[in-house]
Design a protein around this motif. Structure first.
Motif, short mmCIF file in Angstrom:
data_model
loop_
_atom_site.label_atom_id
_atom_site.label_comp_id
_atom_site.label_asym_id
_atom_site.label_seq_id
_atom_site.Cartn_x
_atom_site.Cartn_y
_atom_site.Cartn_z
N ASP A 44 -0.51 -7.86 -0.56
CA ASP A 44 0.59 -8.72 -0.46
C ASP A 44 0.32 -9.97 0.01
O ASP A 44 -0.85 -10.20 0.76
CB ASP A 44 1.79 -8.10 0.47
N ASN A 334 4.59 3.93 3.87
CA ASN A 334 4.08 2.86 4.55
C ASN A 334 2.81 2.19 3.55
O ASN A 334 2.42 2.81 3.23
CB ASN A 334 3.64 3.23 5.94
N ASN A 335 2.87 0.93 3.76
CA ASN A 335 1.92 0.11 3.06
C ASN A 335 0.72 0.05 4.05
O ASN A 335 0.84 -0.15 5.27
CB ASN A 335 2.48 -1.29 2.78
N GLN A 350 -4.81 -2.64 -1.41
CA GLN A 350 -3.53 -2.34 -0.63
C GLN A 350 -3.15 -0.73 -1.40
O GLN A 350 -3.50 -0.67 -2.47
CB GLN A 350 -2.46 -3.09 -0.99
N THR A 351 -2.73 -0.08 -0.51
CA THR A 351 -2.16 1.34 -0.97
C THR A 351 -1.05 1.75 -0.09
O THR A 351 -0.49 1.06 0.79
CB THR A 351 -3.20 2.13 -0.95
N LYS A 352 -0.51 2.94 -0.15
CA LYS A 352 0.60 3.55 0.49
C LYS A 352 0.21 5.05 1.26
O LYS A 352 -0.68 5.57 0.31
CB LYS A 352 1.90 3.64 -0.42
#
Length: 363
Positions: A44, A334-335, A350-352
């Motif tokens: 992000d 959650n990120n 980035q992932t979740k």
């Protein structure tokens, strides 16, 4: 990192010339570019991270109660070269819950962040494929055996590991990829098989190079599928040696290259060419991960060693990163962003993850 993915859509080659033996002899190594972000995405913009020089390609991820997050990924630079040897203190963890405007930094020490042994979820197989046509058997067999033994010593771990295996195949002009030694974690077994090669092993003096490429790719693909079916992530390396061009004409060049180019992304392809009769353009395409060319048999051990380093680096660029999350049950999805900073290069992905069932503590 806005142009991050664009960077990886462009494939190019860099040629390195490595001096070997006689100053008049050059060994040419050609490297090719790598993959994208895997299951991950760009981080992000609120994190304010600049476009990086490292790529974290997520292969798999999972959570373990009471609160452990595990992310398995490989790391390469923007040219696709693998990056081995990273340590936990070079990682920064960022989490963003549903009530967070941006990400919060998670202390790696307080979260017990670590690089864990990846053998529990990762298997790595190498296929060494040797041209034992008449030209090799009559003029460079002993040098090839010495080079192949050095390759085994370099690629296989000193201590036997079931997650790291190698098989050796050979080809001549027959429509068959001959098995010299089945897939095994035993370095001794592989070296004994190489030592047992004799100059009368082949009955067909021709060279079925394209057939060997197609068949070895199929074998590597099956190995990766089996690994995935067992709940692991599988990677494979196909290393093909030849001193000539395809003479058997059983298969076409386009069919062989199509097989390589459409193979699973976790299969790496390396080629080693010897002498003046090889087609460097074809071998570069076959060895899309890295290719090495030796001008004479005295350079074979050096060229095999160069490729063994690339095979080992690629295998050791897969990491299982784990930490204890402060998120708790009910926090929803959650990120997660993970950044690597080596001091001179950085990259992030980035992932979740879901914190369902998370409680205090972490195993």
């Amino acid at each position: 990192m806005k142009n991050f993915l664009k960077t990886f859509s462009v494939f190019f080659m860099v040629t390195l010339l490595v001096s070997c033996g006689n100053a008049d002899d050059d060994v040419s190594m050609i490297l090719n570019t790598g993959d994208g972000l895997g299951e991950g995405t760009e981080v992000d913009e609120c994190l304010g991270l600049e476009e990086g020089e490292l790529v974290l390609s997520i292969q798999d991820q999972y959570t373990t109660l009471p609160g452990k997050v595990s992310v398995f990924f490989k790391v390469s630079d923007t040219n696709g070269n693998p990056v081995p040897g990273l340590t936990a203190d070079q990682f920064t963890i960022y989490e963003q819950g549903r009530n967070d405007d941006c990400f919060n930094t998670i202390s790696t020490s307080e979260s017990s962040a670590r690089i864990s042994p990846n053998s529990q979820i990762f298997s790595n197989n190498t296929l060494l494929v040797l041209d034992l046509s008449n030209s090799v058997l009559s003029s460079s067999l002993e040098e090839l055996k010495l080079a192949s033994t050095s390759f085994v010593d370099a690629v296989m771990p000193a201590t036997t590991q079931e997650s790291v295996k190698m098989a050796i195949y050979w080809f001549d002009g027959e429509d068959e990829l001959h098995l010299l030694n089945e897939l095994t974690p035993s370095k001794t077994e592989l070296k004994d098989a190489i030592d047992g090669i004799t100059d009368d092993i082949s009955n067909d003096p021709s060279t079925d190079l394209y057939g060997a490429v197609i068949k070895s790719t199929d074998i590597a693909s099956d190995l990766v599928k089996v690994s995935t079916a067992d709940g692991k992530i599988g990677a494979a390396s196909v290393v093909i040696f030849t001193d000539g061009t395809d003479q058997a004409s059983r298969y076409t060049e386009s069919a062989a290259l199509k097989k390589v180019n459409e193979a699973n992304a976790n299969i790496s392809f390396f080629s080693i060419g010897l002498g003046a009769e090889i087609d460097t353009e074809v071998l570069t395409a076959v060895g899309k991960t890295a290719s090495v060319f030796a001008t004479n048999k005295d350079e074979l051990e050096t060229t095999f060693r160069d490729i063994s380093e690339k095979v080992s680096e690629r295998a050791n660029s897969f990491y299982l990163f784990e930490y204890c999350s402060p998120k708790r049950d009910g926090s929803g999805e959650n990120n997660l962003a993970i950044q690597i900073n080596t001091g001179s290069r950085q990259g992030a992905v980035q992932t979740k993850f879901s914190a369902n069932g998370f409680t205090g503590g972490c195993e």
